[in-house]
Design an enzyme around this catalytic site. Structure first.
Site, mmCIF file in Angstrom:
data_model
loop_
_atom_site.group_PDB
_atom_site.id
_atom_site.type_symbol
_atom_site.label_atom_id
_atom_site.label_comp_id
_atom_site.label_asym_id
_atom_site.label_seq_id
_atom_site.Cartn_x
_atom_site.Cartn_y
_atom_site.Cartn_z
ATOM 1 C CD GLN A 109 -34.769 -26.549 -3.738
ATOM 2 O OE1 GLN A 109 -33.909 -26.724 -4.567
ATOM 3 N NE2 GLN A 109 -34.534 -26.662 -2.458
ATOM 4 N NE ARG A 166 -18.346 -12.734 -12.658
ATOM 5 C CZ ARG A 166 -18.419 -11.831 -13.617
ATOM 6 N NH1 ARG A 166 -17.741 -11.973 -14.714
ATOM 7 N NH2 ARG A 166 -19.205 -10.773 -13.477
ATOM 8 C CG ASP A 222 -42.203 -29.531 -0.088
ATOM 9 O OD1 ASP A 222 -41.136 -29.957 0.360
ATOM 10 O OD2 ASP A 222 -42.524 -28.327 -0.081
ATOM 11 C CB VAL A 233 -50.837 -46.396 -1.497
ATOM 12 C CG1 VAL A 233 -51.322 -46.382 -2.933
ATOM 13 C CG2 VAL A 233 -50.006 -47.652 -1.231
ATOM 14 N N GLY A 263 -35.956 -30.179 1.874
ATOM 15 C CA GLY A 263 -36.286 -30.998 3.032
ATOM 16 C C GLY A 263 -36.836 -32.306 2.529
ATOM 17 C CG HIS A 264 -34.789 -34.689 0.600
ATOM 18 N ND1 HIS A 264 -35.333 -34.329 -0.601
ATOM 19 C CD2 HIS A 264 -33.546 -34.179 0.620
ATOM 20 C CE1 HIS A 264 -34.437 -33.642 -1.286
ATOM 21 N NE2 HIS A 264 -33.355 -33.526 -0.564
ATOM 22 N N GLY A 314 -42.583 -35.488 -2.739
ATOM 23 C CA GLY A 314 -42.285 -36.822 -2.207
ATOM 24 C C GLY A 314 -41.072 -37.448 -2.902
ATOM 25 C CE LYS A 315 -37.591 -32.882 -4.808
ATOM 26 N NZ LYS A 315 -38.826 -32.137 -4.528
ATOM 27 C CB THR A 360 -39.145 -31.087 5.508
ATOM 28 O OG1 THR A 360 -40.185 -31.738 4.780
ATOM 29 C CG2 THR A 360 -38.346 -32.112 6.251
ATOM 30 C CB THR A 361 -36.750 -26.542 5.295
ATOM 31 O OG1 THR A 361 -36.293 -27.625 4.477
ATOM 32 C CG2 THR A 361 -35.580 -25.627 5.609
ATOM 33 C CB THR A 362 -39.664 -23.080 7.053
ATOM 34 O OG1 THR A 362 -40.661 -23.513 6.125
ATOM 35 C CG2 THR A 362 -38.430 -22.643 6.293
HETATM 36 P P1 IMP Z 1 -35.168 -20.209 -1.144
HETATM 37 O O1 IMP Z 1 -34.854 -21.393 -1.973
HETATM 38 O O2 IMP Z 1 -34.893 -20.434 0.327
HETATM 39 O O3 IMP Z 1 -34.538 -18.957 -1.647
HETATM 40 O O4 IMP Z 1 -36.744 -19.961 -1.209
HETATM 41 C C1 IMP Z 1 -37.372 -19.532 -2.409
HETATM 42 C C2 IMP Z 1 -38.750 -20.138 -2.568
HETATM 43 O O5 IMP Z 1 -38.625 -21.532 -2.813
HETATM 44 C C3 IMP Z 1 -39.646 -20.043 -1.339
HETATM 45 O O6 IMP Z 1 -40.987 -19.922 -1.761
HETATM 46 C C4 IMP Z 1 -39.456 -21.378 -0.642
HETATM 47 O O7 IMP Z 1 -40.554 -21.715 0.168
HETATM 48 C C5 IMP Z 1 -39.344 -22.285 -1.840
HETATM 49 N N1 IMP Z 1 -38.568 -23.502 -1.573
HETATM 50 C C6 IMP Z 1 -37.237 -23.622 -1.475
HETATM 51 N N2 IMP Z 1 -36.879 -24.883 -1.245
HETATM 52 C C7 IMP Z 1 -38.006 -25.607 -1.231
HETATM 53 C C8 IMP Z 1 -38.282 -27.003 -1.080
HETATM 54 O O8 IMP Z 1 -37.399 -27.857 -0.933
HETATM 55 N N3 IMP Z 1 -39.592 -27.354 -1.123
HETATM 56 C C9 IMP Z 1 -40.574 -26.449 -1.328
HETATM 57 N N4 IMP Z 1 -40.369 -25.145 -1.481
HETATM 58 C C10 IMP Z 1 -39.091 -24.718 -1.443
HETATM 59 MG MG MG Z 2 -39.390 -30.840 0.809
#
Ligand code: IMP
Ligand code: MG
Length: 418
Positions: free
Chosen positions: A219, A137, A13, A408, A40-41, A15-16, A294-296
């Site tokens: 990530q 596998r 997160d 900015v 989540g972008h 800001g990619k 953005t995702t959760t």
């Molecule tokens: P998972 O990738 O869903 O297994 O989550 C593992 C950890 O990575 C958790 O703490 C998530 O909140 C964090 N995480 C996974 N994807 C992202 C992302 O895109 N941004 C920020 N945190 C992430």
């Molecule tokens: Mg994100």
């Protein structure tokens, strides 16, 4: 730009999405190489806010996009995101890409529920269980999804095992039959069959032809399965080396490694966070920076920028340049702080310790800066207040990579190139 990779330098997160979007104008191909729809972008283009989880942000500009073998792909999510784009789609998916099956989501939730002491706070998108199957596998790959007979055989083999684990270990009732899974996923396979493409080969050809290929990381560095704050990590490799194995390319084909550094730090989910601010500064940054996942939708944890973390990130990634994001969010604070080192007992440490136990004992030592006001209207570096430039130059010197872009504001036009 030939081979350019965009990397999250912190916990994700950073800001990619915005930076990738900014550079994707010049790209011929935009490639994702690891992770899945846990990402989540957020991209703001032409006044419209797009949120993607699986598809790379470059798709907004109608670029050809590729999903590399290192990604875990949920075909239900692919279908949904494609339907929201309405037509603008030119996609290739590597046959080796692993598929997230409905049992992976259930296993992710079941595993997390059953954890007694160490909860990770996963996104519950089935990411970990899918990567686990790949390593074990017994995974189902894109090449299987698009081949009815193989898909049937694979589901036949895997379904009873997953059902048994879910029901016997996690006491979760499996709400779908083997036949239902086959019906749904073979239909998805048919729908996406034309996307099958050897991404490794296409990328290699493109780079040889001197085309611009942008690799979009997901990530962040400290969520790396090996080098992050294990076990509070994701199951793939956000560090720059991840691009080579996630695409099937040689490491020396990458020319630019852009580290995305948010002007402060955030983290979603559990795990160590030395500069965390659970106070009014933290509340201000959450609100001003809209720091919700953005995702959760979870509220992100926030804290100051951490240079021991950044030096370590530099070691893992080899950034050739840095993009600073969300500088405007610091506006309005009384003081801006940066952790320059850690104190452990009477020792000074300049890097992030390798173990969480070590991190817990670290007390950040801060450098303070006068506050500054950013309006988002600044166009050139010299338009920034002197106090902000001081802050940036300090970071540049400490991380030892040049800052080439400063964001900015969320919009495309709120970007300064240095
Ligand atoms: P998972 O990738 O869903 O297994 O989550 C593992 C950890 O990575 C958790 O703490 C998530 O909140 C964090 N995480 C996974 N994807 C992202 C992302 O895109 N941004 C920020 N945190 C992430
Ligand atoms: Mg994100």
């Amino acid at each position: 730009m030939p081979g350019t990779v965009v990397i999250g330098s912190q916990f994700g997160d950073e800001g990619k999405g915005k930076v990738t979007d900014f550079y994707s104008d010049k790209a011929d191909l935009v490639v994702r190489y690891h992770g899945g729809n846990n990402a989540g972008h957020t991209v703001v283009a032409h006044g419209v806010t797009y949120k993607f989880h699986l598809l790379p942000s470059g798709i907004v500009h109608g670029k050809r996009i590729l999903i590399g073998a290192g990604v875990v792909l949920d075909p239900r999510v692919l279908k949904k995101e494609l339907s929201e784009l309405k037509g603008k789609t030119d996609i290739g998916i590597d046959p080796r890409t692993h598929i997230i099956m409905p049992w992976h989501n259930l296993l992710d939730a079941g595993r997390e529920e059953s954890r007694q002491k160490i909860k990770i706070g996963t996104t519950k998108r089935g990411i970990g269980p899918c990567y686990a199957d790949k390593a074990e596998r017994i995974g189902i790959r894109f090449e299987d999804l698009v081949d009815e007979q193989r898909l049937n055989e694979k589901i036949d083999e895997v379904y009873p095992i997953k059902k048994a684990i879910l029901e016997k270990v996690y006491e979760i009732k499996v709400p779908f039959s083997k036949e239902e899974v086959f019906q749904e996923y073979s239909a998805l396979g048919k729908e996406f069959k034309n996307y099958l493409q050897d991404v490794s080969l296409e990328v290699s050809d493109a780079l040889h032809a001197k085309k611009n290929v942008l690799f979009e990381g997901a990530q962040g560095t400290f969520l790396d399965n090996d080098f992050g704050t294990y076990p509070f990590v994701t199951s793939s490799h956000p560090v720059s080396g991840g691009v080579a194995i996630g695409v099937g390319m040689a490491v020396n084909r990458i020319e630019r490694i852009i580290g995305i550094v948010k002007a402060y730090t955030t983290r979603v989910g559990f795990g160590p966070f030395p500069t965390e601010q659970e106070n009014s500064v933290g509340d201000y940054l959450v609100e001003n920076g809209k720091e919700f996942g953005t995702t959760t939708g979870r509220k992100r944890r926030v804290g100051w920028l951490d240079l021991p973390m950044m030096r370590t990130s530099m070691r893992f990634n080899g950034f050739t340049e840095i993009a600073i994001t969300k500088l405007d969010v610091l506006s309005g604070l009384e003081k801006v702080k940066v952790a320059k080192s850690y104190k452990v007992g009477d020792k000074k440490i300049e890097f992030f310790p390798y173990s969480n136990k070590g991190i817990e004992n670290c007390e950040p030592v801060y450098e303070e800066f006068e506050s500054f006001k950013i309006t988002g209207k600044e166009k050139k570096y010299s338009d920034l207040p002197e106090t902000a430039r001081k802050y940036l130059e300090y970071i540049e010197e400490e991380i030892k990579a040049p800052i080439t872009l400063i964001s900015v504001g969320p919009g495309r036009e709120e970007t300064i190139l240095k």
